[in-house]
Enzyme design. Structure first.
Site, short mmCIF file in Angstrom:
data_model
loop_
_atom_site.label_atom_id
_atom_site.label_comp_id
_atom_site.label_asym_id
_atom_site.label_seq_id
_atom_site.Cartn_x
_atom_site.Cartn_y
_atom_site.Cartn_z
N ASP A 15 0.86 -1.19 0.00
CA ASP A 15 0.00 0.00 0.00
C ASP A 15 0.89 1.23 0.00
O ASP A 15 1.98 1.22 0.59
CB ASP A 15 -0.91 0.01 1.23
CG ASP A 15 -1.98 -1.06 1.18
OD1 ASP A 15 -2.45 -1.39 0.08
OD2 ASP A 15 -2.37 -1.56 2.26
N ASP A 74 -7.10 -1.28 -4.47
CA ASP A 74 -8.14 -0.87 -3.51
C ASP A 74 -9.04 0.21 -4.12
O ASP A 74 -10.26 0.18 -3.93
CB ASP A 74 -7.51 -0.34 -2.23
CG ASP A 74 -6.67 -1.39 -1.50
OD1 ASP A 74 -6.93 -2.59 -1.66
OD2 ASP A 74 -5.75 -0.98 -0.77
#
Length: 190
Positions: A112, A130
């Site tokens: 991330d 995401d």
């Protein structure tokens, strides 16, 4: 074919962006893009969305991810000619699921790096996959709130309106199809 192009493009962009972050940043390194708003911050996530974990750990999560991704693939196949909000929403969700599944299979965790903050509020750090899942879910919600509501409102028209339509010599099923085709490219049998 266009849906496949979207899916492959999102997966490729997701994997490329994660590779770029891993090769340019040290773990936990952060670099401002827009000061006090948007940062690139390299972290890894062994859990689900927002760092949540499941009993049984990452192996259970991996199995569930594979099963759910398979379900989404089947659903996308069934809806490939469906309403654009549904088929593109599913394509986005599927792309994001595959992007994060690749990370889980290869590294055991997800990379991330998109870090958004407004003042003292700092959102969870996320990635392109995401984002794809989130936009896909938004399309689903829009379909549920607007498109399905519109179809139900047509189907539940007061009888006098339906009666006036039939007195004009218009078949009700043709009228409903003409009203719905503005919203959907799905072939509706009359």
């Amino acid at each position: 074919m266009f849906l496949l192009g979207i899916i492959f493009a999102i997966i490729a962009f997701d994997q490329w962006s994660k590779w770029l972050i891993k090769s340019s940043f040290s773990l936990y390194q952060s670099q401002p893009v827009i000061e006090d708003f948007f940062y690139l911050t390299y972290i890894t996530n062994e859990g689900m969305a927002f760092g949540l974990t499941l009993p049984g750990g990452k192996h259970v999560l991996l199995i569930l991810t594979i099963l759910l991704t398979g379900f989404i693939a089947g659903y996308l196949w069934n809806e490939r000619n469906g309403h654009p909000f549904i088929k593109y929403g599913l394509a986005l969700i599927f792309s994001g699921a595959i992007g994060n599944l690749i990370d889980r299979l290869i590294y055991g965790k997800v990379v991330d790096f998109i870090d958004i903050m407004i003042g003292d509020f700092n959102w969870y750090i996320f990635n392109v996959a995401d984002t794809s899942v989130t936009v896909g879910m938004c399309l689903f919600v829009l379909h549920s709130l607007y498109v399905e509501w519109y179809i139900i409102s047509i189907a539940t028209m007061p009888f006098f309106q339906v009666d006036n339509i039939s007195k004009k010599g218009i078949r009700l099923d043709h009228f409903l199809v003409s009203r719905m085709t503005n919203l959907s490219r799905t072939k509706i049998q009359s």
